[in-house]
Motif scaffolding. Structure first.
Motif, PDB file in Angstrom:
ATOM      1  N   GLU A   1      32.521  32.448  44.247  1.00 34.82           N
ATOM      2  CA  GLU A   1      32.889  33.601  45.043  1.00 34.82           C
ATOM      3  C   GLU A   1      34.290  33.672  44.942  1.00 34.82           C
ATOM      4  O   GLU A   1      35.338  32.932  45.514  1.00 34.82           O
ATOM      5  CB  GLU A   1      32.521  33.562  46.583  1.00 34.82           C
ATOM      6  N   ILE A   2      34.782  34.800  44.561  1.00 35.99           N
ATOM      7  CA  ILE A   2      36.370  35.394  44.635  1.00 35.99           C
ATOM      8  C   ILE A   2      36.423  36.031  45.868  1.00 35.99           C
ATOM      9  O   ILE A   2      35.947  36.913  46.267  1.00 35.99           O
ATOM     10  CB  ILE A   2      36.384  36.279  43.256  1.00 35.99           C
ATOM     11  N   THR A   3      37.611  35.470  46.550  1.00 39.03           N
ATOM     12  CA  THR A   3      38.220  36.074  47.760  1.00 39.03           C
ATOM     13  C   THR A   3      39.577  36.737  47.472  1.00 39.03           C
ATOM     14  O   THR A   3      40.113  36.621  46.226  1.00 39.03           O
ATOM     15  CB  THR A   3      38.244  35.269  48.975  1.00 39.03           C
TER      16      THR A   3
ATOM     17  N   GLU B   1      33.681  34.866  29.983  1.00 36.73           N
ATOM     18  CA  GLU B   1      33.178  36.093  30.144  1.00 36.73           C
ATOM     19  C   GLU B   1      33.170  36.151  31.864  1.00 36.73           C
ATOM     20  O   GLU B   1      32.405  35.198  32.401  1.00 36.73           O
ATOM     21  CB  GLU B   1      32.224  36.604  29.769  1.00 36.73           C
ATOM     22  N   ALA B   2      33.494  37.038  32.636  1.00 33.84           N
ATOM     23  CA  ALA B   2      33.212  37.073  33.984  1.00 33.84           C
ATOM     24  C   ALA B   2      32.596  38.334  34.352  1.00 33.84           C
ATOM     25  O   ALA B   2      33.111  39.374  34.265  1.00 33.84           O
ATOM     26  CB  ALA B   2      34.618  37.009  34.990  1.00 33.84           C
ATOM     27  N   TYR B   3      31.421  38.212  35.137  1.00 25.85           N
ATOM     28  CA  TYR B   3      30.685  39.382  35.445  1.00 25.85           C
ATOM     29  C   TYR B   3      30.698  39.250  37.072  1.00 25.85           C
ATOM     30  O   TYR B   3      30.085  38.536  37.843  1.00 25.85           O
ATOM     31  CB  TYR B   3      29.231  39.143  35.101  1.00 25.85           C
ATOM     32  N   GLY B   4      31.094  40.163  37.843  1.00 22.73           N
ATOM     33  CA  GLY B   4      31.364  40.448  39.147  1.00 22.73           C
ATOM     34  C   GLY B   4      31.244  41.883  39.594  1.00 22.73           C
ATOM     35  O   GLY B   4      30.226  42.622  38.942  1.00 22.73           O
ATOM     36  N   LEU B   5      32.159  42.567  40.296  1.00 23.18           N
ATOM     37  CA  LEU B   5      32.353  43.919  40.521  1.00 23.18           C
ATOM     38  C   LEU B   5      32.490  44.899  39.235  1.00 23.18           C
ATOM     39  O   LEU B   5      32.282  45.691  39.061  1.00 23.18           O
ATOM     40  CB  LEU B   5      32.947  44.304  41.705  1.00 23.18           C
TER      41      LEU B   5
ATOM     42  N   GLY C   1      34.422  39.188  45.299  1.00 30.46           N
ATOM     43  CA  GLY C   1      33.057  39.020  45.379  1.00 30.46           C
ATOM     44  C   GLY C   1      32.395  38.026  44.317  1.00 30.46           C
ATOM     45  O   GLY C   1      33.013  37.293  43.749  1.00 30.46           O
ATOM     46  N   ASP C   2      31.070  37.911  44.721  1.00 33.70           N
ATOM     47  CA  ASP C   2      30.461  36.868  43.707  1.00 33.70           C
ATOM     48  C   ASP C   2      30.637  37.107  42.346  1.00 33.70           C
ATOM     49  O   ASP C   2      30.278  38.198  41.801  1.00 33.70           O
ATOM     50  CB  ASP C   2      28.830  36.634  44.072  1.00 33.70           C
ATOM     51  N   THR C   3      30.885  36.122  41.583  1.00 34.99           N
ATOM     52  CA  THR C   3      31.221  36.117  39.978  1.00 34.99           C
ATOM     53  C   THR C   3      30.626  35.096  39.282  1.00 34.99           C
ATOM     54  O   THR C   3      30.692  34.158  39.540  1.00 34.99           O
ATOM     55  CB  THR C   3      32.550  36.252  39.906  1.00 34.99           C
ATOM     56  N   GLU C   4      30.151  35.501  38.215  1.00 33.94           N
ATOM     57  CA  GLU C   4      29.071  34.652  37.332  1.00 33.94           C
ATOM     58  C   GLU C   4      30.351  34.415  35.902  1.00 33.94           C
ATOM     59  O   GLU C   4      30.849  35.403  35.414  1.00 33.94           O
ATOM     60  CB  GLU C   4      27.863  35.123  37.024  1.00 33.94           C
TER      61      GLU C   4
END
Length: 244
Positions: free
Chosen positions: A227-229, A184-188, A208-211
């Motif tokens: 951090e996804i760029t 599970e990925a939580y970002g924008l 953006g920063d992703t958990e």
């Protein structure tokens, strides 16, 4: 449960008491309700359509058979307010945006094709939460007065194009890929996926920063921050450990 102005019974009010025990009921046509409570101290909450919420603090003893009346204050007539949800960059209306309003009462609306909406609100301080597909969520607040008819436009910022990112989930000791791991990925925005037979996965993520929360059978859950760029294509392997 009675009307604070005229003393008339309020039917259908939801009454619940929380304390040394818990019970709930709805008021009858004569405003009465019944709660089965053990002796102790309680917070009694009352909710009814068209009224402000009511509250009591009471002590219930073995001899208590009746609680004080709960007087509810009627809400004023709602005000029909119009507004719009627009793209923060272009100013164009956003169709299908969802608007939630939290004030003296709850209201919700969906924008039309031109981004406009109409909503019935109670006078007073109101918080708005706005969401639309492809946009970051928005927040606004406003004091709604009796003469309020139009709200300022709510601006939403468009999400950037998603980035397709690949990665893997591996055994922390052996380095072998773990099949069927759930990510599970939580970002924008939110994304999820399951690893293939070799432990690899691919997700479309916004920069953006992703958990990341990763789980797999027979392994401890894993948590990772990345951090996804716009240039990110591959993630470092996510290592999960087995219980000893």
């Amino acid at each position: 449960v009675v009307d604070a102005d005229g003393g008339a019974a309020v039917e259908g009010a939801y009454v619940y008491a929380d304390g040394d025990s818990y019970d709930e009921d709805y008021s009858a046509s004569d405003g009465s309700y019944s709660l089965d409570l053990a002796p102790g101290f309680y917070d009694v909450y009352v909710e009814a359509d068209g009224y402000q919420d009511g509250y009591l603090e009471v002590e219930v003893t073995e001899d208590t058979t009746t609680l004080p009346d709960v007087e509810l204050t009627a809400l004023p007539d709602p005000i029909t307010v119009t507004g719009s949800v627009v793209d923060a960059h272009s100013g164009e209306g956003i169709a299908g945006a969802f608007v939630e309003a939290y004030g003296e009462a709850y209201g919700e609306a969906e924008t039309l094709g031109d981004g406009t909406f109409s909503i019935d609100l109670q006078p007073g301080y109101t918080e708005f939460y706005i969401s639309a597909e492809g946009y970051e969520g928005g927040y606004a607040d406003a004091d709604i007065a009796e003469d309020t008819t139009t709200l300022p436009p709510f601006e939403l910022t468009a999400l950037p194009d998603p980035v397709t990112v690949s990665g893997s989930v591996v055994d922390a000791e052996t380095g072998d890929g773990i099949a069927g791991a759930y990510l599970e990925a939580y970002g924008l925005d939110y994304a999820d996926g399951v690893t293939d037979g070799d432990g690899t996965f691919s997700l479309d993520l916004y920069p953006g920063d992703t958990e990341f929360y990763v789980s797999a059978e027979d392994y401890f859950d894993g948590y990772f921050e990345v951090e996804i760029t716009e240039d990110t294509t591959t993630l470092d392997p996510f290592e999960l450990e087995k219980p000893v």
